[in-house]
Motif scaffolding. Structure first.
Motif, PDB file in Angstrom:
ATOM      1  N   MET A 115     -13.915 -18.426  10.756  1.00  0.00           N
ATOM      2  CA  MET A 115     -13.179 -18.069   9.520  1.00  0.00           C
ATOM      3  C   MET A 115     -13.191 -16.456   9.695  1.00  0.00           C
ATOM      4  O   MET A 115     -13.987 -15.947  10.106  1.00  0.00           O
ATOM      5  N   PRO A 116     -12.289 -15.779   9.158  1.00  0.00           N
ATOM      6  CA  PRO A 116     -11.897 -14.439   9.177  1.00  0.00           C
ATOM      7  C   PRO A 116     -12.921 -13.730   8.120  1.00  0.00           C
ATOM      8  O   PRO A 116     -13.430 -14.357   7.156  1.00  0.00           O
ATOM      9  N   LEU A 117     -13.126 -12.566   8.519  1.00  0.00           N
ATOM     10  CA  LEU A 117     -13.829 -11.657   7.323  1.00  0.00           C
ATOM     11  C   LEU A 117     -12.592 -10.785   6.852  1.00  0.00           C
ATOM     12  O   LEU A 117     -11.796 -10.043   7.455  1.00  0.00           O
ATOM     13  N   MET A 118     -12.895 -10.674   5.545  1.00  0.00           N
ATOM     14  CA  MET A 118     -11.845  -9.952   4.633  1.00  0.00           C
ATOM     15  C   MET A 118     -12.475  -8.952   3.703  1.00  0.00           C
ATOM     16  O   MET A 118     -13.425  -9.421   3.085  1.00  0.00           O
ATOM     17  N   GLN A 119     -12.074  -7.785   3.682  1.00  0.00           N
ATOM     18  CA  GLN A 119     -12.612  -6.835   2.505  1.00  0.00           C
ATOM     19  C   GLN A 119     -11.417  -6.262   1.845  1.00  0.00           C
ATOM     20  O   GLN A 119     -10.522  -5.709   2.510  1.00  0.00           O
ATOM     21  N   THR A 120     -11.379  -6.347   0.449  1.00  0.00           N
ATOM     22  CA  THR A 120     -10.224  -5.642  -0.160  1.00  0.00           C
ATOM     23  C   THR A 120     -10.749  -4.290  -0.267  1.00  0.00           C
ATOM     24  O   THR A 120     -11.663  -3.835  -0.324  1.00  0.00           O
ATOM     25  N   PHE A 121      -9.501  -3.337  -0.599  1.00  0.00           N
ATOM     26  CA  PHE A 121      -9.745  -1.827  -0.700  1.00  0.00           C
ATOM     27  C   PHE A 121      -8.599  -1.372  -1.541  1.00  0.00           C
ATOM     28  O   PHE A 121      -7.528  -2.065  -1.466  1.00  0.00           O
ATOM     29  N   ARG A 122      -8.554  -0.021  -1.945  1.00  0.00           N
ATOM     30  CA  ARG A 122      -7.593   0.538  -2.609  1.00  0.00           C
ATOM     31  C   ARG A 122      -7.725   2.044  -2.304  1.00  0.00           C
ATOM     32  O   ARG A 122      -8.822   2.623  -2.216  1.00  0.00           O
ATOM     33  N   VAL A 123      -6.517   2.605  -1.817  1.00  0.00           N
ATOM     34  CA  VAL A 123      -6.415   4.035  -1.610  1.00  0.00           C
ATOM     35  C   VAL A 123      -6.915   4.855  -2.951  1.00  0.00           C
ATOM     36  O   VAL A 123      -6.416   4.655  -3.976  1.00  0.00           O
ATOM     37  N   ALA A 124      -7.974   5.557  -2.802  1.00  0.00           N
ATOM     38  CA  ALA A 124      -8.538   6.423  -3.842  1.00  0.00           C
ATOM     39  C   ALA A 124      -7.726   7.576  -4.064  1.00  0.00           C
ATOM     40  O   ALA A 124      -7.336   8.222  -3.059  1.00  0.00           O
ATOM     41  N   GLY A 125      -7.536   7.960  -5.417  1.00  0.00           N
ATOM     42  CA  GLY A 125      -6.872   9.302  -5.810  1.00  0.00           C
ATOM     43  C   GLY A 125      -5.879   8.840  -6.598  1.00  0.00           C
ATOM     44  O   GLY A 125      -5.399   7.669  -6.558  1.00  0.00           O
ATOM     45  N   SER A 126      -5.314   9.892  -7.310  1.00  0.00           N
ATOM     46  CA  SER A 126      -4.277   9.786  -8.274  1.00  0.00           C
ATOM     47  C   SER A 126      -2.984  10.013  -7.455  1.00  0.00           C
ATOM     48  O   SER A 126      -3.048  10.590  -6.146  1.00  0.00           O
ATOM     49  N   PRO A 127      -1.852   9.312  -7.825  1.00  0.00           N
ATOM     50  CA  PRO A 127      -0.349   9.558  -7.279  1.00  0.00           C
ATOM     51  C   PRO A 127      -0.305  11.024  -7.095  1.00  0.00           C
ATOM     52  O   PRO A 127       0.337  11.412  -5.860  1.00  0.00           O
ATOM     53  N   SER A 128      -0.478  12.030  -8.150  1.00  0.00           N
ATOM     54  CA  SER A 128      -0.332  13.462  -7.916  1.00  0.00           C
ATOM     55  C   SER A 128      -1.218  14.138  -6.941  1.00  0.00           C
ATOM     56  O   SER A 128      -0.695  15.159  -6.232  1.00  0.00           O
ATOM     57  N   GLU A 129      -2.391  13.510  -6.661  1.00  0.00           N
ATOM     58  CA  GLU A 129      -3.277  14.212  -5.726  1.00  0.00           C
ATOM     59  C   GLU A 129      -2.790  13.963  -4.092  1.00  0.00           C
ATOM     60  O   GLU A 129      -2.954  14.880  -3.406  1.00  0.00           O
ATOM     61  N   ILE A 130      -2.510  12.842  -4.060  1.00  0.00           N
ATOM     62  CA  ILE A 130      -2.101  12.601  -2.739  1.00  0.00           C
ATOM     63  C   ILE A 130      -0.489  11.920  -2.512  1.00  0.00           C
ATOM     64  O   ILE A 130      -0.297  11.167  -1.495  1.00  0.00           O
ATOM     65  N   ALA A 131       0.209  12.543  -3.441  1.00  0.00           N
ATOM     66  CA  ALA A 131       1.703  12.512  -3.245  1.00  0.00           C
ATOM     67  C   ALA A 131       2.098  10.700  -3.223  1.00  0.00           C
ATOM     68  O   ALA A 131       3.064  10.256  -2.725  1.00  0.00           O
ATOM     69  N   GLY A 132       1.352  10.115  -4.208  1.00  0.00           N
ATOM     70  CA  GLY A 132       1.602   8.719  -4.269  1.00  0.00           C
ATOM     71  C   GLY A 132       1.142   7.948  -3.297  1.00  0.00           C
ATOM     72  O   GLY A 132       1.130   6.543  -3.326  1.00  0.00           O
ATOM     73  N   GLY A 133       0.578   8.199  -2.094  1.00  0.00           N
ATOM     74  CA  GLY A 133       0.117   7.226  -1.248  1.00  0.00           C
ATOM     75  C   GLY A 133      -0.376   8.032  -0.126  1.00  0.00           C
ATOM     76  O   GLY A 133      -0.400   9.503  -0.026  1.00  0.00           O
TER      77      GLY A 133
END
Length: 127
Positions: free
Chosen positions: A1-19
């Motif tokens: 069985m695989p190991l899975m971890q969810t995540f989200r890129v932190a920061g506002s779109p204006s701080e890091i140009a949307g991604g």
């Protein structure tokens, strides 16, 4: 069985140009199987669950000999993507990690700290 971890890129779109563009992911293994490799993939999350699609260029396989171990979290195992991968801040993702033989996964332990998402967002140098 695989190991899975969810995540989200932190920061506002204006701080890091949307991604962000990421080029690699560093994981820390406490132990490993001496003969079985491991595969990493990033999947988009849909309705709170990992989707079936794999983010392009994020499937990376390492042989057992390429997996570093560390009891103190000082030695990373680096999974380098085939090309820079763009992840927008508006999406959730899942890091998917599987041993070559799913029955062996308990022998491979991954230590992930609370700031793991920040540690591996390595954008290409603009030099």
């Amino acid at each position: 069985m695989p190991l899975m971890q969810t995540f989200r890129v932190a920061g506002s779109p204006s701080e890091i140009a949307g991604g962000v563009y990421i080029t690699k992911l560093d994981l820390f293994f406490k132990t490993k199987n001496q003969s079985l490799g491991v595969t990493l993939q990033i999947h988009p999350v849909k309705n709170g669950f990992p989707g079936n699609d794999v983010v392009p260029f994020t499937k990376v396989h390492l042989k057992a000999s390429d997996v570093n171990t560390s009891t103190d979290g000082q030695t990373a195992t680096t999974f380098t993507f085939q090309a820079p991968v763009y992840l927008p801040v508006t999406e959730d993702y899942c890091m998917y990690l599987a041993a070559d033989n799913a029955n062996q996964l308990p022998q491979q332990k991954v230590d992930m700290g609370i700031n793991a998402a920040y540690a591996w967002l390595n954008a290409p140098s603009s030099d």
